[in-house]
Design an enzyme around this catalytic site. Structure first.
Site, short mmCIF file in Angstrom:
data_model
loop_
_atom_site.label_atom_id
_atom_site.label_comp_id
_atom_site.label_asym_id
_atom_site.label_seq_id
_atom_site.Cartn_x
_atom_site.Cartn_y
_atom_site.Cartn_z
N GLU A 158 36.46 31.97 38.73
CA GLU A 158 35.25 32.20 39.54
C GLU A 158 34.72 33.56 39.13
O GLU A 158 35.22 34.60 39.56
CB GLU A 158 35.62 32.20 41.04
CG GLU A 158 36.23 30.90 41.55
CD GLU A 158 35.21 29.77 41.67
OE1 GLU A 158 33.99 30.05 41.70
OE2 GLU A 158 35.63 28.59 41.71
N GLY B 291 36.74 37.18 39.69
CA GLY B 291 36.47 38.52 39.16
C GLY B 291 35.48 38.45 38.02
O GLY B 291 34.76 37.46 37.86
N THR C 204 33.78 38.23 34.27
CA THR C 204 33.94 37.27 33.17
C THR C 204 34.89 37.84 32.11
O THR C 204 35.73 37.12 31.57
CB THR C 204 32.55 36.98 32.54
OG1 THR C 204 31.72 36.46 33.58
CG2 THR C 204 32.64 36.00 31.41
N ALA C 205 34.78 39.15 31.86
CA ALA C 205 35.61 39.76 30.81
C ALA C 205 37.10 39.59 31.15
O ALA C 205 37.89 39.15 30.30
CB ALA C 205 35.27 41.24 30.67
N VAL C 206 37.48 39.89 32.38
CA VAL C 206 38.89 39.76 32.76
C VAL C 206 39.26 38.27 32.88
O VAL C 206 40.37 37.86 32.54
CB VAL C 206 39.20 40.54 34.07
CG1 VAL C 206 40.61 40.25 34.55
CG2 VAL C 206 39.01 42.03 33.86
N GLY C 207 38.31 37.46 33.31
CA GLY C 207 38.56 36.01 33.40
C GLY C 207 39.01 35.45 32.05
O GLY C 207 39.91 34.61 31.98
N CYS D 119 28.85 38.40 44.21
CA CYS D 119 28.76 37.66 42.95
C CYS D 119 27.47 36.85 42.86
O CYS D 119 26.90 36.69 41.79
CB CYS D 119 29.96 36.76 42.78
SG CYS D 119 30.19 35.64 44.17
#
Ligand code: NAD
Length: 464
Positions: A221, A199, A201-204, A255
């Site tokens: 990822e 998903g 980057t922020a939620v990662g 992505c």
């Protein structure tokens, strides 16, 4: 944070029981024999073969995704990876004996791949089957129990996935949880051993922070802005066709999609008419009516993308229809780093072109930003491509094409820096879902040699 009411969400109070059941199954040892793993992989293959129409129709309902794109990039890719895993699993799962210098000759030693236990797979919506089932294949191959949490943004796909995983796979070891933020956090805080997240980057970062508390290994990822540099010596006809495809397959919601273009003014003017020609061939002059053209996943992303379009810079496209979440293939020129479209990952069919004088300016531009998931280079000079590769960093690179570096199972797929950490596909999936345990058998006859390590540390013992 509360989630929008959704009939299909897994009730939060069920999550603990699901995790408990998976833990019990793992403890029973059921997932460890290769026969169980192979059977599940065969079933996964069968599911993607027999249910491809259902899966394609679900994704089509979710975001007008062309049927062929689900056939090829979800069901087809997963089937290929299943075959690859079935052909290689015996060899991947073997203990790997190691030899070292004479100093360690008294030890028999090997690396033993062992499953983590219960693996949580958090998926994104844009390739709803690929991004959940490929990690699941890795988790199964490595002998784990797994729990899949598909994205709530493609609800029909998530629902089809739930039904079919229940029907084809061993539900005592593999389960699906439906929902969004609340369900994800309940899972992350539950009794799990490994997290594989796909998903933004922020939620990662939120996911990684949450599991850091319990030292749970995590693979991220993520996405980002993947640049394309087109050198003046590139084959323009081929470059244009490949860029046009990569920018609009899945409506740019990929992505690895080429995000923005760096090239000279001269190359820009040769490239633009060819990209437009390719798009017209793919989707006609009216992509809105084309079954081959996907739409934007929801109103929020449609509005976000509309705000990225600076109409004064549009040289092609720029049409939008809120009723259908439709945005046409669009090219913007005279773009610089201050434009909105350069501030975030586009994840849509907009192609901004930033002009640079040469590869040195391109390298500087790329290196001034976060490390991307992919870097694309179009040139007929392999030395130039090598120079750019050696002067930059990205999750992967493809020279003279886009996205297809993801296809061969012999290559790892993953990001670096802000675009993620860890990788998968082929054996990399098996390794990602395995703990590589070092095992040493020490010979008792070696005691006279080893006893030299024991105190007291006389001069003679330390003389080396
Ligand atoms: P997203 O970050 O919105 O959601 C991903 C998952 O996280 C979903 O399952 C969602 O339910 C969950 N989630 C959302 N908010 C959360 C929160 N606050 N706490 C915990 N969980 C939360 O991403 P998306 O919109 O589904 O996908 C688009 C992004 O994913 C793009 O940035 C794209 O580049 C990236 N992506 C990366 C890959 C890859 O393989 N590297 C593949 C596809 C998409």
């Amino acid at each position: 944070m509360s989630t929008k009411a959704n009939m299909n969400e897994t009730p939060l109070e069920q999550i603990e029981t699901i995790l408990k059941d998976l833990r019990a199954s793992f403890k029973s040892g059921k997932t460890k024999p290769l026969s169980w793993r192979k059977k599940q992989i065969e079933q996964l293959y069968k599911m993607c073969d027999e249910q491809r129409e259902l899966f394609a129709s679900a994704a089509n309902t979710d975001f007008a995704r062309p049927i062929t794109e689900t056939y090829l990039y979800d069901c087809g890719v997963i089937r290929n990876e299943c075959i690859h895993a079935l052909n290689h699993l015996d060899e991947w799962a073997k203990d790997e004996y190691r030899s070292d210098s004479l100093a360690y000759a008294t030890m028999s030693k090997y690396v033993h791949p062992e499953p983590y236990g219960t693996c949580l797979i958090i998926g994104a919506w844009n390739y709803p089957f690929n991004l959940t089932l490929l990690p699941l294949l890795g988790a199964i191959a490595a002998g784990n129990c797994a729990i899949v949490k598909p994205s709530e943004l493609a609800p029909h796909s998530a629902s089809a996935l739930t039904t079919m995983i229940g029907r084809y796979l061993d539900s005592s070891c593999i389960r699906v949880v439906l929902g969004a933020v609340d369900q994800t956090h309940a899972l992350l805080k539950g009794d799990i051993d490994h997290v594989f997240y796909t998903g933004s980057t922020a939620v990662g970062k939120i996911v990684a922070k949450t599991v850091a508390e319990k030292m749970i290994p995590v693979v991220l990822e993520c996405g980002g802005k993947s640049p394309v540099y087109v050198a003046d010596d590139a084959n323009i006809a081929v470059t244009a066709k490949r860029l046009a495809w990569g920018k609009t397959v899945n409506c740019g919601q990929t992505c690895l999609a080429p995000d923005y273009l760096l090239c000279s003014k001269a190359t820009e003017s040769r490239l633009i008419p060819e990209i437009i020609r390719a798009w017209r061939t793919f989707y006609t002059d009216n992509p809105v009516n084309s079954d081959s053209y996907c739409h934007i996943v929801n109103g929020r992303h449609f509005e976000r993308l509309k705000k990225l379009i600076d109409t004064s810079k549009v040289v092609y496209g720029g049409e939008a229809d809120a009723n259908r979440n439709y945005i046409s293939p669009t090219i913007m020129t005279n773009v610089d780093e201050n434009d909105k479209v350069m501030q975030e990952e586009i994840f849509g069919p907009l192609l901004p072109i930033v002009t640079v004088r040469n590869e040195h300016e391109a390298i500087e531009f790329i290196n001034a930003r976060s490390k991307p998931l992919a870097l694309y280079i179009f040139t007929s000079n392999n030395n130039l491509a090598k120079t750019i590769i050696n002067s930059t960093s990205s999750g992967s690179t493809c020279v003279n094409d886009v996205i297809f570096q993801i296809a061969p199972p012999s290559l790892p797929f993953g990001g670096v820096g802000d675009s993620g950490m860890g990788s998968y596909h082929g054996k990399y999936s098996f390794d990602t879902f395995s703990h590589h345990r070092s095992v040493v058998y020490s010979a008792t006859w070696s005691e006279p040699i080893l006893s030299k390590r024991n105190p007291p540390y006389t001069k003679q013992k330390t003389a080396f």
